[in-house]
Design an enzyme around this catalytic site. Structure first.
Site, PDB file in Angstrom:
ATOM      1  N   SER A 158      -6.411 -94.786   9.792  1.00  0.00           N
ATOM      2  CA  SER A 158      -5.681 -93.465   9.796  1.00  0.00           C
ATOM      3  C   SER A 158      -6.745 -92.467  10.014  1.00  0.00           C
ATOM      4  CB  SER A 158      -5.644 -93.466   7.967  1.00  0.00           C
ATOM      5  OG  SER A 158      -6.747 -93.461   7.490  1.00  0.00           O
ATOM      6  N   ASP A 182     -11.096 -99.774   0.904  1.00  0.00           N
ATOM      7  CA  ASP A 182     -12.450 -99.808   0.683  1.00  0.00           C
ATOM      8  C   ASP A 182     -12.605-100.170  -0.850  1.00  0.00           C
ATOM      9  OD1 ASP A 182     -13.161 -98.934   3.081  1.00  0.00           O
ATOM     10  OD2 ASP A 182     -13.785 -96.833   2.528  1.00  0.00           O
TER      11      ASP A 182
END
Length: 442
Positions: free
Chosen positions: A172, A325
């Site tokens: 992204s 993450d």
């Protein structure tokens, strides 16, 4: 911590306390660049002190931006219409949040620049972003392997011929880079700029962060869902005067996990129910695993089982595309689940600071877990009773590997973290703060 070859983790039983989170890495580096591109002065507070933010600050200074001295997370930046220095060689370490957005901004401003990083940065793809920038007429040359840094930027003829298309399935950050740089070109060209996304856009919450911050700097982006984004021809960044960075939600995941496996309560401050970061959704993952999660304005708190005394979390099978993450924290929590856990749609792990699927597979197996993995998935079966093994955990020069595996100290094995100083990328004091929450085993 910096310079230590290894850190032996003390066996842990309980975790409780409160942590004031450091500033968000994703927000910090975005705000630094937006402040540099904005009209006027911006005072930034709560800025993360880390390798990645230091890289961005150094690059902005090298490009001629007036950047004040950083003191206690505060810095003032004087914005510029274009970077005063039009020829420079920038070393950007392994900071994707600096490399990708700066590549786009420099390519659309014009000049002659060389961008490089550490060897791992040169293994992280950037071809989709370069392809999109070339549609604007940007001159970009690969100085090594095609599709990867290092890069030379310059010599193109910038123009707007219609919508620009960018692949969304790899990172992204490519779309973020184009969005942040587009107002510079829209204003100069006097034309609207439309960016169309090809393929399935991953990590959508990070794009929400980008759009939210652009709006705070005066640029509202028109959008057609996740397929197209338009920046108006009169778009212009204007400094908000003062900008506070909220705490890092990805970093919060480790401490919230401690509350889930160490009894708690553990409270993090700096993010809460009003956060703009997608990784706050990790708290919902903990709730699904059986933790008691509570929210407030600017805080989240967890309580849970005591895995060192035989408590277990609920196993999960979940899609982590939106929070890649924080998903790493879930992978290590699988060591304490009541059955196999499966993480799906995590292909972006392959192109992070290291190949995180391979690294996580390797290190979890060392501890005795049964692990399987594929192109975009990981399955972890917790160690059988008596099956835990002492392990030296390699961190793969990846800050999140080091922080995730600190959670392994609640198991019955001795755990040594190799190269613990790699946490300096986002949280140099992590292990000190972590230790402050623990109560050693009786």
């Amino acid at each position: 911590m910096s310079g230590l070859a290894y850190l032996d983790l003390p066996a842990a039983r309980l975790a409780r306390g409160e942590v004031a989170l450091p500033g968000s890495k994703s927000i910090s580096n975005r705000v630094l660049l937006l402040a540099a591109l904005a009209e006027g002065s911006t005072e930034i507070t709560g800025l993360l002190d880390s390798d990645d933010t230091r890289v961005m600050l150094a690059a902005l200074r090298q490009l001629g931006v007036s950047v004040g001295e950083v003191a206690d997370g505060c810095v003032t930046i004087e914005g510029v219409a274009r970077f005063p220095i039009e020829q420079a060689e920038l070393f950007l370490g392994n900071a994707g949040t600096a490399f990708r957005p700066l590549t786009a901004a420099l390519a659309l401003m014009g000049g002659d620049y060389r961008l490089s990083g550490v060897p791992r940065m040169h293994e992280r793809p950037i071809g989709d972003l370069v392809d999109a920038l070339r549609q604007f007429g940007a001159g970009i040359e690969y100085l090594g392997q095609a599709g990867y840094p290092p890069l030379r930027i310059g010599g193109g003829s910038i123009r707007v011929d219609g919508p620009v298309r960018v692949e969304g399935s790899v990172s992204s950050q490519f779309l973020t880079a184009l969005l942040m740089a587009a107002p510079v070109l829209a204003r100069r060209s006097g034309q609207d700029i439309t960016i169309e996304v090809v393929g399935e856009l991953i990590s959508k919450p990070y794009i929400e962060i980008t759009l939210n911050l652009m709006a705070r700097f005066g640029v509202s982006v028109r959008r057609d869902g996740w397929r197209a984004f338009t920046i108006a021809r009169d778009a212009a960044y204007r400094g908000p005067g003062r900008m506070a960075i909220e705490g890092d939600a990805s970093t919060a995941s480790y401490f919230l996990a401690l509350g889930a496996i160490g009894g708690g309560p553990v409270r993090v401050t700096g993010v809460g129910e009003d956060s703009i970061q997608g990784d706050v959704a990790f708290a919902a993952t903990l709730a699904a695993m059986g933790a008691d999660v509570r929210y407030g304005p600017g805080w989240i708190e967890t309580r849970g089982v005591r895995v060192a005394e035989g408590g277990r979390l609920k196993a999960f099978d979940a899609d982590f595309n939106l929070i890649p993450d924080a998903a790493m924290t879930a992978a290590t929590l699988a060591l304490y689940a009541d059955g196999p856990c499966r993480l799906r749609n995590i292909g972006s792990w392959r192109v992070k600071e290291t190949d995180r699927i391979h690294a996580m597979h390797t290190e979890l197996e060392k501890l005795g877990a049964g692990v399987q993995s594929g192109a975009d998935w990981l399955e972890v079966a917790p160690p059988a009773p008596g099956g835990w093994r002492d392990a030296h955990i390699g961190t793969w020069d990846d800050h999140r590997m080091a922080m995730c595996f600190s959670l392994a100290a609640f198991g019955p094995a001795a755990v040594r973290i190799l190269d613990p100083g790699c946490v300096s990328k986002t949280f140099p004091d992590y292990f000190d703060v972590y230790a402050g929450l623990l109560a050693a085993r009786d």
